[in-house]
Design a protein around this motif. Structure first.
Motif, PDB file in Angstrom:
ATOM      1  N   VAL A   1       0.847  -1.196   0.000  1.00 44.10           N
ATOM      2  CA  VAL A   1       0.000   0.000   0.000  1.00 44.10           C
ATOM      3  C   VAL A   1       0.884   1.248   0.000  1.00 44.10           C
ATOM      4  O   VAL A   1       0.640   2.201  -0.755  1.00 44.10           O
ATOM      5  N   TYR A   2       1.923   1.240   0.811  1.00 41.39           N
ATOM      6  CA  TYR A   2       2.819   2.391   0.870  1.00 41.39           C
ATOM      7  C   TYR A   2       3.556   2.581  -0.457  1.00 41.39           C
ATOM      8  O   TYR A   2       3.754   3.708  -0.916  1.00 41.39           O
TER       9      TYR A   2
ATOM     10  N   ARG B   1       4.324   5.743  -5.468  1.00 45.13           N
ATOM     11  CA  ARG B   1       4.334   5.793  -6.943  1.00 45.13           C
ATOM     12  C   ARG B   1       3.226   6.675  -7.513  1.00 45.13           C
ATOM     13  O   ARG B   1       3.190   6.902  -8.709  1.00 45.13           O
ATOM     14  N   GLY B   2       2.296   7.090  -6.667  1.00 46.82           N
ATOM     15  CA  GLY B   2       1.191   7.915  -7.144  1.00 46.82           C
ATOM     16  C   GLY B   2       0.066   7.087  -7.739  1.00 46.82           C
ATOM     17  O   GLY B   2      -0.752   7.600  -8.504  1.00 46.82           O
ATOM     18  N   GLU B   3      -0.003   5.819  -7.387  1.00 44.96           N
ATOM     19  CA  GLU B   3      -1.030   4.922  -7.924  1.00 44.96           C
ATOM     20  C   GLU B   3      -2.351   5.024  -7.161  1.00 44.96           C
ATOM     21  O   GLU B   3      -3.354   4.493  -7.602  1.00 44.96           O
ATOM     22  N   ILE B   4      -2.336   5.676  -6.027  1.00 48.00           N
ATOM     23  CA  ILE B   4      -3.572   5.917  -5.278  1.00 48.00           C
ATOM     24  C   ILE B   4      -3.977   7.357  -5.576  1.00 48.00           C
ATOM     25  O   ILE B   4      -3.238   8.291  -5.273  1.00 48.00           O
TER      26      ILE B   4
ATOM     27  N   SER C   1       5.867  12.528  -0.590  1.00 50.63           N
ATOM     28  CA  SER C   1       5.896  13.571  -1.605  1.00 50.63           C
ATOM     29  C   SER C   1       5.305  13.006  -2.892  1.00 50.63           C
ATOM     30  O   SER C   1       5.496  11.833  -3.221  1.00 50.63           O
ATOM     31  N   ALA C   2       4.598  13.844  -3.607  1.00 46.72           N
ATOM     32  CA  ALA C   2       3.901  13.412  -4.815  1.00 46.72           C
ATOM     33  C   ALA C   2       4.902  13.071  -5.915  1.00 46.72           C
ATOM     34  O   ALA C   2       6.028  13.578  -5.929  1.00 46.72           O
ATOM     35  N   PRO C   3       4.490  12.220  -6.872  1.00 45.88           N
ATOM     36  CA  PRO C   3       5.339  11.973  -8.038  1.00 45.88           C
ATOM     37  C   PRO C   3       5.519  13.281  -8.823  1.00 45.88           C
ATOM     38  O   PRO C   3       4.704  14.208  -8.687  1.00 45.88           O
TER      39      PRO C   3
ATOM     40  N   VAL D   1       1.103  13.522  -0.911  1.00 43.18           N
ATOM     41  CA  VAL D   1      -0.106  12.704  -1.015  1.00 43.18           C
ATOM     42  C   VAL D   1      -0.282  12.009   0.335  1.00 43.18           C
ATOM     43  O   VAL D   1       0.660  11.399   0.851  1.00 43.18           O
ATOM     44  N   VAL D   2      -1.492  12.106   0.876  1.00 39.02           N
ATOM     45  CA  VAL D   2      -1.742  11.649   2.247  1.00 39.02           C
ATOM     46  C   VAL D   2      -2.779  10.531   2.241  1.00 39.02           C
ATOM     47  O   VAL D   2      -3.856  10.678   1.663  1.00 39.02           O
TER      48      VAL D   2
END
Length: 186
Positions: free
Chosen positions: A80-81, A86-89, A165-167, A177-178
């Motif tokens: 999940v992390y 990777r910005g997949e969520i 940090s965001a991609p 991203v939180v």
């Protein structure tokens, strides 16, 4: 000392001097003012303590403009992390703090996170910027104020499971991203 007969005579003289007396109608007592709403004093104390602790912690290990912000609770699984990193969520909502001073940004971030929890959001993005647009964007040590403010506040929130940090395509080191804990059903 006066005799009891003298006291009776004085009372009789007074009643004669005043004349007939009629009783005034009873007035209803004015309504009591409304009681103040109860306050969550312990929560207020906890918030104040967290703010004080936060301000003290600002002088320790400040992130620089290009540094990656990353943190997670032990309960967040590695896959999940990794997906978060990777910005997949995808972020369901976004808060842009550009141009805000530290006090305003703190209030906006608290309100934003509370609102996100109230609406059951699982992932949000916070744009803090990298600093460098004005002298107020940096602390006296040269570190970006909003970036460090966001980092410290997110680490102190029980509702925050992880952040990174965001991609680059989503803001890079100028955004985070939180991942939020699911709201508890009552």
């Amino acid at each position: 000392m006066t005799a009891p007969d003298d006291e009776d005579d004085d009372a009789a003289l007074f009643r004669d001097a005043v004349g007939p007396v009629r009783r005034l109608p009873e007035r209803v007592a004015p309504p009591m003012p409304a009681r103040p709403r109860p306050r969550a004093r312990m929560a207020e104390r906890d918030e104040a303590a967290a703010r004080d602790e936060f301000r003290l912690a600002l002088d320790e290990q400040l992130a620089e403009a290009g540094d990656v912000l990353a943190w997670r609770q032990d309960t967040v699984p590695d896959p999940v992390y990794r997906r978060l990193r990777r910005g997949e969520i995808s972020a369901q909502e976004e808060l842009d703090l550009h141009g805000a001073d530290a006090r305003t940004a703190e209030a906006l971030l608290r309100a934003f996170l509370a609102d996100a929890l109230r609406h059951g959001l699982g992932c949000v993005r916070i744009i803090h910027g990298k600093g460098g647009r004005g002298h107020a964007d940096f602390s006296s040590s040269g570190a970006p104020v909003l970036k460090n403010l966001v980092d410290r506040m997110l680490r102190q929130r029980a509702s925050v499971l992880a952040f990174h940090s965001a991609p680059p395509a989503q803001g890079g080191t100028g955004a985070v991203v939180v991942l939020l804990a699911p709201s508890k059903r009552r």
